[in-house]
Design a protein around this motif. Sequence first.
Motif, PDB file in Angstrom:
ATOM      1  N   HIS A 185       0.654  -1.328   0.125  1.00  0.00           N
ATOM      2  CA  HIS A 185      -0.019  -0.197   0.177  1.00  0.00           C
ATOM      3  C   HIS A 185       0.898   1.035  -0.091  1.00  0.00           C
ATOM      4  CE1 HIS A 185      -3.425  -2.670   0.274  1.00  0.00           C
ATOM      5  NE2 HIS A 185      -3.109  -2.905   1.755  1.00  0.00           N
ATOM      6  N   ALA A 195       0.678   4.082  -2.888  1.00  0.00           N
ATOM      7  CA  ALA A 195       0.542   5.479  -2.327  1.00  0.00           C
ATOM      8  C   ALA A 195       1.702   6.581  -3.054  1.00  0.00           C
ATOM      9  CB  ALA A 195       0.451   5.855  -0.832  1.00  0.00           C
ATOM     10  N   ASP A 246       0.845   6.770  -6.878  1.00  0.00           N
ATOM     11  CA  ASP A 246      -0.469   7.035  -7.231  1.00  0.00           C
ATOM     12  C   ASP A 246      -1.055   6.032  -8.106  1.00  0.00           C
ATOM     13  OD1 ASP A 246      -2.392   8.759  -7.184  1.00  0.00           O
ATOM     14  OD2 ASP A 246      -1.933  10.033  -9.097  1.00  0.00           O
ATOM     15  N   ASN A 250      -8.752   2.378  -1.309  1.00  0.00           N
ATOM     16  CA  ASN A 250      -8.077   3.612  -1.030  1.00  0.00           C
ATOM     17  C   ASN A 250      -6.743   3.147  -0.176  1.00  0.00           C
ATOM     18  OD1 ASN A 250      -6.617   5.880   0.424  1.00  0.00           O
ATOM     19  ND2 ASN A 250      -8.609   6.960   0.195  1.00  0.00           N
ATOM     20  N   TYR A 269      -4.439   4.591   1.343  1.00  0.00           N
ATOM     21  CA  TYR A 269      -3.982   5.393   2.596  1.00  0.00           C
ATOM     22  C   TYR A 269      -4.942   4.793   3.548  1.00  0.00           C
ATOM     23  CZ  TYR A 269      -1.751   8.646  -0.387  1.00  0.00           C
ATOM     24  OH  TYR A 269      -0.989   9.140  -1.156  1.00  0.00           O
TER      25      TYR A 269
END
Length: 214
Positions: free
Chosen positions: A43, A47, A50, A56, A58
């Motif tokens: 993850h 992040a 992008d 998500n 984050y």
Amino acid sequence: MQQEEIERELEQMRKLGSVSSSEWQSYTWKNELAEQKRRISLHLDEALTDAETEHNPYHMLERAIGVAAVCMRRLIECRLVTDRFRGTALEVHEVLAKADADWREPLISRTASEIFNNYDLTARRAEKRIPKVISDKMLHARVIGALSGNAFIPDGLLIASDTQSKTQLSHFTPPEIASIFDAFLDDQVQSSTDGYLDKDGDFKGTRKVFAIRD
């Protein structure tokens, strides 16, 4: 008469039922820590690049950091790592708060607001922290953010506890955060000793316990 007293005591004990248990084991927490290490790596990369994902990154990162911190704390508190490891400081990097800036308290709903106002993002410094301090900061994280595109500091993860955040942020590149988890995962207890000490430090009494992990 004595036999009757014994029978009464046994009957009372039977009324209390039974308690089943085991000894703390490291593999349960280490297996979970290894999984969260994998998730944090995944993850954090999502992040920083992008990446387009159905989730998500984050949100997933925040969860993985919290679960990993619990695993680290349990390994320490349940004495599932060696005494030597518990007392050995690991290298971390920190970004200091700006000395000449008016502090702006981050919004409660944000995991990393006011970063550029509050911290000097032109440098990071190497420090030594024992495993419990590192896990505490992760468990009580007030700041969680991914830093990218900075000309002075490499891409990586910013973490700070609520008590730490007004003085510095911890900064980890992907390999550096992985190495912290590996330090926990690679430590192996070879021998364990548990017992009781009295107030003078003698091996007797039942009021105080001691534990040695080598």
